[in-house]
Design a protein around this motif. Structure first.
Motif, mmCIF file in Angstrom:
data_model
loop_
_atom_site.group_PDB
_atom_site.id
_atom_site.type_symbol
_atom_site.label_atom_id
_atom_site.label_comp_id
_atom_site.label_asym_id
_atom_site.label_seq_id
_atom_site.Cartn_x
_atom_site.Cartn_y
_atom_site.Cartn_z
ATOM 1 N N PHE A 313 20.951 -45.711 -32.333
ATOM 2 C CA PHE A 313 20.444 -45.528 -33.703
ATOM 3 C C PHE A 313 20.761 -44.117 -34.179
ATOM 4 C CE2 PHE A 313 16.910 -45.172 -30.574
ATOM 5 C CZ PHE A 313 16.755 -43.795 -30.614
ATOM 6 N N LYS A 314 20.536 -43.883 -35.470
ATOM 7 C CA LYS A 314 20.738 -42.541 -36.026
ATOM 8 C C LYS A 314 19.437 -41.760 -35.967
ATOM 9 C CE LYS A 314 22.570 -41.633 -39.891
ATOM 10 N NZ LYS A 314 22.624 -41.735 -41.348
ATOM 11 N N GLN A 319 13.698 -35.864 -37.668
ATOM 12 C CA GLN A 319 14.144 -35.456 -36.333
ATOM 13 C C GLN A 319 15.256 -34.409 -36.434
ATOM 14 O OE1 GLN A 319 14.974 -39.488 -34.975
ATOM 15 N NE2 GLN A 319 13.466 -39.295 -33.314
ATOM 16 N N VAL A 344 2.414 -41.018 -34.578
ATOM 17 C CA VAL A 344 2.815 -41.846 -33.443
ATOM 18 C C VAL A 344 4.046 -42.650 -33.823
ATOM 19 C CG1 VAL A 344 0.704 -42.119 -32.125
ATOM 20 C CG2 VAL A 344 1.006 -43.445 -34.191
ATOM 21 N N GLY A 345 5.005 -42.676 -32.901
ATOM 22 C CA GLY A 345 6.195 -43.475 -33.128
ATOM 23 C C GLY A 345 7.271 -42.785 -33.935
ATOM 24 N N SER A 346 7.073 -41.514 -34.261
ATOM 25 C CA SER A 346 8.065 -40.835 -35.090
ATOM 26 C C SER A 346 9.250 -40.331 -34.269
ATOM 27 C CB SER A 346 7.424 -39.688 -35.870
ATOM 28 O OG SER A 346 6.868 -38.758 -34.987
ATOM 29 N N GLY A 347 9.190 -40.478 -32.950
ATOM 30 C CA GLY A 347 10.345 -40.135 -32.130
ATOM 31 C C GLY A 347 10.397 -38.675 -31.690
ATOM 32 N N LYS A 348 9.238 -38.150 -31.300
ATOM 33 C CA LYS A 348 9.189 -36.758 -30.853
ATOM 34 C C LYS A 348 9.861 -36.573 -29.485
ATOM 35 C CE LYS A 348 4.709 -36.544 -31.340
ATOM 36 N NZ LYS A 348 4.488 -37.861 -31.947
ATOM 37 N N THR A 349 9.758 -37.622 -28.639
ATOM 38 C CA THR A 349 10.313 -37.493 -27.299
ATOM 39 C C THR A 349 11.802 -37.145 -27.350
ATOM 40 O OG1 THR A 349 8.823 -39.301 -26.761
ATOM 41 C CG2 THR A 349 10.364 -38.627 -25.059
ATOM 42 N N PRO A 494 11.228 -43.959 -37.817
ATOM 43 C CA PRO A 494 12.557 -44.572 -37.750
ATOM 44 C C PRO A 494 12.633 -45.774 -38.686
ATOM 45 C CG PRO A 494 11.792 -44.068 -35.552
ATOM 46 C CD PRO A 494 10.663 -43.756 -36.487
ATOM 47 N N ARG A 497 11.027 -50.049 -39.192
ATOM 48 C CA ARG A 497 9.686 -50.316 -38.662
ATOM 49 C C ARG A 497 8.872 -51.011 -39.737
ATOM 50 N NH1 ARG A 497 8.485 -46.048 -34.938
ATOM 51 N NH2 ARG A 497 10.212 -46.127 -33.472
ATOM 52 N N ASP A 606 5.164 -46.390 -24.434
ATOM 53 C CA ASP A 606 6.164 -46.892 -25.367
ATOM 54 C C ASP A 606 6.819 -48.174 -24.845
ATOM 55 O OD1 ASP A 606 7.868 -46.853 -27.604
ATOM 56 O OD2 ASP A 606 9.449 -45.889 -26.416
ATOM 57 N N ARG A 635 6.659 -50.669 -32.490
ATOM 58 C CA ARG A 635 7.687 -49.712 -32.089
ATOM 59 C C ARG A 635 9.062 -50.359 -32.032
ATOM 60 N NH1 ARG A 635 6.347 -45.119 -28.845
ATOM 61 N NH2 ARG A 635 4.672 -44.284 -30.093
HETATM 62 P P1 ADP Z 1 6.242 -40.404 -30.464
HETATM 63 O O1 ADP Z 1 6.611 -39.483 -31.580
HETATM 64 O O2 ADP Z 1 5.015 -41.194 -30.750
HETATM 65 O O3 ADP Z 1 6.199 -39.720 -29.136
HETATM 66 P P2 ADP Z 1 8.435 -41.812 -29.274
HETATM 67 O O4 ADP Z 1 9.209 -40.603 -28.956
HETATM 68 O O5 ADP Z 1 7.692 -42.461 -28.161
HETATM 69 O O6 ADP Z 1 7.402 -41.475 -30.431
HETATM 70 O O7 ADP Z 1 9.382 -42.835 -30.005
HETATM 71 C C1 ADP Z 1 8.982 -44.139 -30.343
HETATM 72 C C2 ADP Z 1 10.115 -45.122 -30.236
HETATM 73 O O8 ADP Z 1 11.058 -44.899 -31.273
HETATM 74 C C3 ADP Z 1 10.897 -45.036 -28.953
HETATM 75 O O9 ADP Z 1 11.118 -46.342 -28.483
HETATM 76 C C4 ADP Z 1 12.194 -44.363 -29.346
HETATM 77 O O10 ADP Z 1 13.264 -44.760 -28.525
HETATM 78 C C5 ADP Z 1 12.390 -44.860 -30.753
HETATM 79 N N1 ADP Z 1 13.146 -43.947 -31.615
HETATM 80 C C6 ADP Z 1 13.138 -42.603 -31.592
HETATM 81 N N2 ADP Z 1 13.937 -42.100 -32.562
HETATM 82 C C7 ADP Z 1 14.447 -43.153 -33.225
HETATM 83 C C8 ADP Z 1 15.351 -43.288 -34.341
HETATM 84 N N3 ADP Z 1 15.852 -42.230 -34.963
HETATM 85 N N4 ADP Z 1 15.654 -44.538 -34.743
HETATM 86 C C9 ADP Z 1 15.110 -45.619 -34.131
HETATM 87 N N5 ADP Z 1 14.302 -45.567 -33.082
HETATM 88 C C10 ADP Z 1 13.940 -44.356 -32.620
#
Ligand code: ADP
Ligand code: MG
Length: 746
Positions: A313-314, A319, A344-349, A494, A497, A606, A635
């Motif tokens: 994904f982009k 991010q 939550v779910g915004s892709g911080k990891t 992302p 969703r 996740d 997610r």
């Molecule tokens: P959080 O911010 O709550 O820690 P996560 O890092 O767990 O969120 O990310 C949530 C999910 O979104 C994961 O499955 C991750 O792979 C997915 N993800 C992260 N960035 C993107 C993106 N840019 N597009 C789509 N999915 C993404």
């Protein structure tokens, strides 16, 4: 002598014995200062007599006459029931397990009674009360028709029954009465010579109490007014020093970085400048607005670029903006101190991995710390999957790894064979040595109450620090705790969703919920079931809790009766780490379809294929916990559902809270609503925010006091940064001789 200089051990207090010393130690109390700072969590006001008819929440003191006693069959046993009245109303005392009261509560006689009342079965009842004999009425005029009435001065004397009494948090082996006596002795022995810690000018200006009097009155107030003043004094003092410390830190950062930074990086400003407080105590917020990213040149490194290209994904623009800020910070000659906020779910990891790559590219190491083994393990797996193909060496370190593997791992960390290490706080224990750690990332940072920024950063030289948090931080609090940090906010989720569909359901309608989940399971999706209790509890205190569903029993019931043949697993904090890991792994892979849990799944887990989150006894969870839990689903691409199952007798208040969850999906809005609903005036100490462990102040509840303290502290620092003026010497002395134990997580 300042309060925190009273470091003599608790054993010096009169009348204290070895058993008490042990019990106190369980609460982290070892010395006299810590005893005196063991503030009441509440006060019982027995100083005013309340008519029965006006009973309110909590305990009240009444003056009653016993009408008659009777024995009633309650279940298998006979229980004494004492009927009373006070001119305003009648009531009944239900004396569970106290048959002997028959001889002490005599019909026709009057008693002072202190207890909790409620309407049950159509009558006013109390089963939790203390009492003391009262003199008979002297004249017809003083009959108990005139309310409110105060207890006659001479009737109680020094006796506790009629006072405002502190209620302390206790550990096993201690009773309220014992703790009260202990506190009295400690105050008598040590409080009088205590010096004021606030500048006299401020004490005078606000009419505050001296330190010694404030402390005594906080524990044993003579009346409500005095209690309020004591609270005001102690809360202000605490917040004042918090702000002095934050202010000093901001000053230092400004002094060391601003001139040089703007010379080298004309565009970059440090937080101390942009987040600085203006004269009115307001703050100019600086956040990475993703809207602006278009104007920024992308600054991805080669490794970052390679990871991004491999992703299916982009990156979202939030991010990208966050990575941009982080890269810029890490290129600057000054250590990064950045807070990354995103729902939550915004892709911080992923952002944290990209940051770690930047560190590796510079030839240094990065450490990523998560609050639980579960989460650390999940991160480690993701890191291995995403980063190892790029030739990066990733490792997982927790306190639980067996010794042989562990020593090998520690060696590789020390030699620099490992580039990125993920783990719990074990990452920063004494025996862990890094070759050249340059970046520390703390995930779900609010979970680390006791983390000391200094201790962590000491593992490397001039370490960059990135903290991540999904729990929205109310503005006032953000200023206080992160006053000297830069902030990036990921505002977008992302794409693709779908908002999670949220439904409220009564417990009596649980079958409908289960039927719905069954349909989802049939589509190949997975489900979480969350409960407030780990295992069945017989009774706790006076309240029978056995009507509460617990995770253990429900795991069994769901597997056997509700979803027979569906693979179900149970996870909670009492399960061994190794086993927990396997359970989560099986759920992540989709082998296990239903995960029954307590709030351990609240943070970070996740599993995109999970589409149902069922939270039973939802009213027992805080709004932000509910938001976090709900964030475990939704997610992946498909539609997800959250069911908030509530008890049949939910109060209006409780329904209101759950409605907030129906109507809102934005964590920031939910956090604000939560604050509004909780309102000010919460009982002291019960609702401490997770960000900042203070003794008595709560930066959220005491927001007004906080901003005043901030104004005062910053004005002083501006006028006299080195604290040299005579009226400020006391501040300098406190900081040098007895700095507050402020646990700001920084
Ligand atoms: P959080 O911010 O709550 O820690 P996560 O890092 O767990 O969120 O990310 C949530 C999910 O979104 C994961 O499955 C991750 O792979 C997915 N993800 C992260 N960035 C993107 C993106 N840019 N597009 C789509 N999915 C993404
Ligand atoms: Mg996360």
């Amino acid at each position: 002598m300042f309060l925190r200089e009273l470091s003599v051990s608790a054993g010096n207090v009169k009348g204290i014995g070895p058993a008490t010393i042990k019990s106190l130690a369980k609460m982290g109390i070892y010395n006299v200062a810590q005893i005196l700072c063991h503030y009441p969590r509440d006060w019982e006001n027995r100083s005013r007599i309340v008519p029965l008819a006006d009973f309110d929440k909590g305990k009240v003191c009444t003056l009653v006459t016993v009408i008659r006693n009777e024995w009633r069959q309650f279940g298998k046993t006979k229980t004494l029931k004492v009927h009373i009245e006070d001119g305003s109303s009648r009531a009944a005392l239900v004396c569970f397990n106290r048959p002997f009261l028959e001889k002490q509560l005599i019909p026709g006689q009057r008693y002072y009674l202190f207890g909790t009342f409620s309407y049950k079965y159509g009558e006013l009842q109390s089963s939790s009360f203390e009492f003391e004999a009262a003199p008979p009425p002297q004249t017809a005029a003083s009959e108990n028709k005139t309310f409110p009435q105060t207890v006659p001065e001479n009737s109680g004397g020094e006796k506790d029954f009629f006072r405002i009494l502190p209620v302390y948090p206790l550990s096993a082996g201690l009773t309220q009465n014992y703790m009260r006596a202990l506190m009295r002795n400690t105050l008598r022995q040590y409080a009088a010579p205590l010096e004021n810690e606030l500048p006299e000018t401020l004490i005078k200006r606000d009419g505050l109490l001296s330190k010694a009097r404030a402390l005594a009155a906080l524990h044993f107030p003579a009346n409500i007014e005095q209690l309020e003043l004591a609270k005001k004094t102690c809360i202000y003092e605490e917040l004042f020093y918090l702000e002095i410390i934050v202010g000093k830190r901001a000053l230092e950062r400004k002094n060391t970085s601003s001139a040089a930074v703007s010379a080298v990086y004309p565009g970059r400003q440090s937080a101390a400048q942009t987040n600085a407080v203006n004269a009115a105590g307001q703050v100019v917020e600086h956040a990475a607005e993703h809207a602006v990213i278009g104007k920024r040149e992308k600054n991805f490194t080669a490794l970052q670029q390679r990871l991004i290209e491999r992703l299916p994904f982009k990156l979202t623009s939030g991010q990208e903006a966050a990575v941009f800020d982080i890269n810029q910070d890490m290129d600057s000659p000054y250590p990064m101190a950045r807070l990354l906020q995103g729902d939550v779910g915004s892709g911080k990891t992923l952002v944290s991995f990209l940051a770690a790559l930047k560190a590796v590219e510079k030839g240094t190491q990065a450490a990523i710390m998560a609050p639980t083994e579960l989460l650390a393990h999940q991160h480690a797996e993701n890191a291995a999957r995403l980063l190892e193909p790029l030739g990066i060496h990733v490792a997982f370190l927790t306190g639980n790894i067996k010794t042989s593997g562990r020593s090998q791992l520690l060696k590789s960390l020390a030699s620099g064979d490992i580039d990125i290490v993920l783990g719990t706080h074990a990452l920063f224990s004494k025996n862990v040595v890094y070759k050249n750690l340059s970046l520390v990332i703390i995930d779900e940072q609010h979970r680390f109450g006791v983390t000391q920024r200094q201790a962590i950063l000491a593992k490397g030289e001039q370490c960059d620090l990135l903290m991540m948090s999904a729990t929205p931080i109310p503005r006032t609090l953000a200023l206080t705790v992160f006053g000297d940090m830069d902030v990036s906010v990921i505002k977008d989720l992302p794409p693709g969703r779908k908002p999670i569909e949220t439904h409220l359901a009564k417990v009596s309608n649980e079958k409908k919920v289960y039927d719905f989940v069954r349909l989802e399971l049939a589509k190949g999706r997975q489900a979480y079931f969350v409960y407030p209790l780990i295992e069945a509890v017989e009774t706790e205190g006076e309240l029978p809790l056995s009507f509460l569903k617990d995770a253990e029993s429900m795991a069994e019931r769901l597997a056997k009766e509700v979803f027979p043949g569906v693979k179900t697993a149970l996870v909670h904090s009492k399960i061994a780490e190794e086993q927990k890991k396997q359970i989560m792994e099986s759920f992540r892979k989709g082998d296990t379809k239903i995960l029954v849990a307590t709030s351990v799944v609240e943070v970070g887990v996740d599993v995109p294929n999970a589409s149902c989150m069922v939270i039973e006894h939802a009213e027992r969870f805080g709004l932000s916990a509910l938001h976090q839990l709900r964030g475990r689903v939704g997610r992946g691409g498909g539609q997800s559902f959250c069911f908030l199952v509530y008890s049949d007798e939910l109060t209006e208040d409780g329904k209101q809270r759950l409605k907030v969850m129906l109507e809102n999906h934005d964590g920031f809005v939910i956090a604000e609503e939560d604050l509004k609903l909780r309102g000010p005036g919460q009982i002291m100490g019960t609702e401490q925010s997770g960000y900042l462990k203070l003794g008595i102040a709560d930066p959220v509840r005491d927001a007004v006091c906080l901003s005043r303290a901030r104004e005062d502290a910053f004005a002083i620092l501006e006028q006299d940064p080195a604290l040299l003026l005579p009226e400020h010497l006391v501040i300098d002395s406190v900081l040098r001789r007895a700095p507050p134990f402020l646990d700001t997580g920084l």
